[in-house]
Design a protein around this motif. Structure first.
Motif, PDB file in Angstrom:
ATOM      1  N   MET A   1       0.837  -1.164   0.000  1.00 40.17           N
ATOM      2  CA  MET A   1       0.000   0.000   0.000  1.00 40.17           C
ATOM      3  C   MET A   1       0.891   1.238   0.000  1.00 40.17           C
ATOM      4  N   GLY A   2       0.660   2.168  -0.964  1.00 38.25           N
ATOM      5  CA  GLY A   2       1.475   3.366  -1.083  1.00 38.25           C
ATOM      6  C   GLY A   2       0.987   4.491  -0.203  1.00 38.25           C
ATOM      7  N   ARG A   3       1.669   5.614  -0.316  1.00 32.58           N
ATOM      8  CA  ARG A   3       1.285   6.766   0.479  1.00 32.58           C
ATOM      9  C   ARG A   3       0.029   7.399  -0.108  1.00 32.58           C
ATOM     10  N   SER A   4      -0.662   8.139   0.725  1.00 37.61           N
ATOM     11  CA  SER A   4      -1.893   8.806   0.306  1.00 37.61           C
ATOM     12  C   SER A   4      -1.603   9.939  -0.660  1.00 37.61           C
ATOM     13  N   PHE A   5      -2.510  10.135  -1.591  1.00 40.95           N
ATOM     14  CA  PHE A   5      -2.479  11.291  -2.472  1.00 40.95           C
ATOM     15  C   PHE A   5      -2.972  12.474  -1.654  1.00 40.95           C
ATOM     16  N   CYS A   6      -2.225  13.546  -1.636  1.00 42.44           N
ATOM     17  CA  CYS A   6      -2.517  14.667  -0.735  1.00 42.44           C
ATOM     18  C   CYS A   6      -3.074  15.857  -1.522  1.00 42.44           C
ATOM     19  N   VAL A   7      -4.232  16.348  -1.094  1.00 44.58           N
ATOM     20  CA  VAL A   7      -4.923  17.445  -1.761  1.00 44.58           C
ATOM     21  C   VAL A   7      -5.113  18.595  -0.773  1.00 44.58           C
ATOM     22  N   SER A   8      -4.561  19.754  -1.094  1.00 46.25           N
ATOM     23  CA  SER A   8      -4.794  20.947  -0.274  1.00 46.25           C
ATOM     24  C   SER A   8      -5.952  21.723  -0.868  1.00 46.25           C
ATOM     25  N   MET A   9      -6.885  22.126  -0.013  1.00 43.05           N
ATOM     26  CA  MET A   9      -8.061  22.889  -0.440  1.00 43.05           C
ATOM     27  C   MET A   9      -8.008  24.249   0.254  1.00 43.05           C
ATOM     28  N   ILE A  10      -7.714  25.279  -0.544  1.00 42.56           N
ATOM     29  CA  ILE A  10      -7.458  26.628  -0.018  1.00 42.56           C
ATOM     30  C   ILE A  10      -8.321  27.624  -0.783  1.00 42.56           C
ATOM     31  N   GLY A  11      -8.982  28.514  -0.046  1.00 38.25           N
ATOM     32  CA  GLY A  11      -9.811  29.496  -0.738  1.00 38.25           C
ATOM     33  C   GLY A  11     -10.091  30.721   0.094  1.00 38.25           C
ATOM     34  N   ASP A  12     -10.834  31.607  -0.522  1.00 35.23           N
ATOM     35  CA  ASP A  12     -11.182  32.868   0.111  1.00 35.23           C
ATOM     36  C   ASP A  12     -12.079  32.654   1.327  1.00 35.23           C
ATOM     37  N   SER A  13     -11.951  33.536   2.287  1.00 31.39           N
ATOM     38  CA  SER A  13     -12.756  33.458   3.515  1.00 31.39           C
ATOM     39  C   SER A  13     -14.212  33.794   3.267  1.00 31.39           C
ATOM     40  N   PHE A  14     -14.469  34.706   2.347  1.00 35.57           N
ATOM     41  CA  PHE A  14     -15.835  35.131   2.051  1.00 35.57           C
ATOM     42  C   PHE A  14     -16.121  34.877   0.578  1.00 35.57           C
TER      43      PHE A  14
ATOM     44  N   ALA B   1       2.597  25.731   4.074  1.00 33.18           N
ATOM     45  CA  ALA B   1       2.807  24.363   4.569  1.00 33.18           C
ATOM     46  C   ALA B   1       1.848  23.392   3.885  1.00 33.18           C
ATOM     47  N   MET B   2       0.620  23.818   3.643  1.00 37.74           N
ATOM     48  CA  MET B   2      -0.351  22.963   2.962  1.00 37.74           C
ATOM     49  C   MET B   2       0.075  22.703   1.513  1.00 37.74           C
ATOM     50  N   VAL B   3       0.532  23.743   0.830  1.00 35.43           N
ATOM     51  CA  VAL B   3       0.978  23.593  -0.562  1.00 35.43           C
ATOM     52  C   VAL B   3       2.202  22.685  -0.619  1.00 35.43           C
ATOM     53  N   ASP B   4       3.147  22.875   0.290  1.00 32.57           N
ATOM     54  CA  ASP B   4       4.355  22.044   0.296  1.00 32.57           C
ATOM     55  C   ASP B   4       4.017  20.563   0.437  1.00 32.57           C
ATOM     56  N   ARG B   5       3.012  20.246   1.196  1.00 29.73           N
ATOM     57  CA  ARG B   5       2.623  18.850   1.447  1.00 29.73           C
ATOM     58  C   ARG B   5       1.808  18.246   0.305  1.00 29.73           C
ATOM     59  N   ALA B   6       1.198  19.089  -0.521  1.00 29.66           N
ATOM     60  CA  ALA B   6       0.206  18.646  -1.503  1.00 29.66           C
ATOM     61  C   ALA B   6       0.801  18.026  -2.760  1.00 29.66           C
ATOM     62  N   ASP B   7       0.048  17.049  -3.284  1.00 30.10           N
ATOM     63  CA  ASP B   7       0.289  16.527  -4.631  1.00 30.10           C
ATOM     64  C   ASP B   7      -0.563  17.286  -5.645  1.00 30.10           C
ATOM     65  N   PHE B   8      -1.655  17.863  -5.170  1.00 30.23           N
ATOM     66  CA  PHE B   8      -2.603  18.602  -6.014  1.00 30.23           C
ATOM     67  C   PHE B   8      -3.255  19.663  -5.140  1.00 30.23           C
ATOM     68  N   CYS B   9      -3.468  20.853  -5.686  1.00 32.60           N
ATOM     69  CA  CYS B   9      -4.078  21.946  -4.919  1.00 32.60           C
ATOM     70  C   CYS B   9      -5.383  22.384  -5.563  1.00 32.60           C
ATOM     71  N   VAL B  10      -6.405  22.489  -4.743  1.00 31.80           N
ATOM     72  CA  VAL B  10      -7.703  23.000  -5.174  1.00 31.80           C
ATOM     73  C   VAL B  10      -7.870  24.367  -4.522  1.00 31.80           C
ATOM     74  N   PHE B  11      -8.017  25.383  -5.353  1.00 32.67           N
ATOM     75  CA  PHE B  11      -8.187  26.742  -4.869  1.00 32.67           C
ATOM     76  C   PHE B  11      -9.577  27.253  -5.225  1.00 32.67           C
TER      77      PHE B  11
ATOM     78  N   TYR C   1     -10.424   7.761  -8.259  1.00 34.56           N
ATOM     79  CA  TYR C   1      -9.208   7.415  -8.996  1.00 34.56           C
ATOM     80  C   TYR C   1      -7.977   7.167  -8.130  1.00 34.56           C
ATOM     81  N   LYS C   2      -7.987   7.609  -6.908  1.00 33.47           N
ATOM     82  CA  LYS C   2      -6.822   7.426  -6.045  1.00 33.47           C
ATOM     83  C   LYS C   2      -7.134   6.379  -4.986  1.00 33.47           C
ATOM     84  N   ASP C   3      -6.135   5.592  -4.627  1.00 34.92           N
ATOM     85  CA  ASP C   3      -6.321   4.551  -3.614  1.00 34.92           C
ATOM     86  C   ASP C   3      -6.689   5.160  -2.263  1.00 34.92           C
ATOM     87  N   ARG C   4      -5.946   6.180  -1.878  1.00 36.13           N
ATOM     88  CA  ARG C   4      -6.208   6.912  -0.632  1.00 36.13           C
ATOM     89  C   ARG C   4      -5.983   8.387  -0.899  1.00 36.13           C
ATOM     90  N   ALA C   5      -6.793   9.229  -0.266  1.00 36.44           N
ATOM     91  CA  ALA C   5      -6.630  10.669  -0.451  1.00 36.44           C
ATOM     92  C   ALA C   5      -6.750  11.378   0.890  1.00 36.44           C
TER      93      ALA C   5
END
Length: 161
Positions: free
Chosen positions: A1-14, A112-122, A35-39
């Protein structure tokens, strides 16, 4: 079992048009879980987009009960999120407190969230603020990303993972 695919979700407060943003975030979370085994989904606070991100991941996990998706809360040192309440902490597999090295503690948290991410959702609607700075930082780090604001119906572009 591989490592989890990491997704950072960052957006505006309002955010305006929250229902449309929620729909797009749910679709992305579902695709990633399919599509990913673990996220691992990293959430960074308690603004409008953070609430949408939490809801979208819960919804996607409910629709795909065999999927292995986890929520992780990233907070600047000193906290400040509604999700730290005892009755809400259980939503998250892990809570990470980020110690800023310099500057704005929220900007350090997003970096820190971006550094950890494999994919970023903004979900960034303006060219200013910490979420926008995180998106610029993500591009500098050559992280794959999408901006949900650019995916709303009048600006729809296909998503590739």
């Amino acid at each position: 079992m591989g490592r989890s695919f990491c997704v950072s979700m960052i957006g505006d407060s309002f955010l305006l048009r929250q229902r449309a943003v929620l729909h797009e975030a749910e679709q992305i979370a579902e695709r990633l879980l399919f599509y990913k085994d673990r996220a691992d989904f990293l959430i960074g606070g308690d603004g409008d987009f953070d609430h949408i991100a939490v809801s979208s991941v819960f919804y996607a996990c409910a629709r795909h009960p065999d999927a292995r998706g986890r929520l992780m809360l990233f907070l600047p040192e000193g906290g400040g999120s509604i999700y730290e309440r005892a009755d809400l902490r259980g939503f998250f597999t892990r809570i990470v407190h980020v110690q800023p090295t310099t500057g704005d503690r929220f900007a350090a948290n997003f970096r820190a969230m971006v550094d950890r991410a494999d994919f970023c959702v903004f979900c960034v609607t303006e060219t200013r603020g910490d979420a926008y700075a995180a998106m610029v930082y993500s591009r500098e780090k050559q992280k794959p990303l999408c901006n949900l604001f650019g995916m709303l119906s009048e600006q729809k572009k296909p998503l590739t993972l």
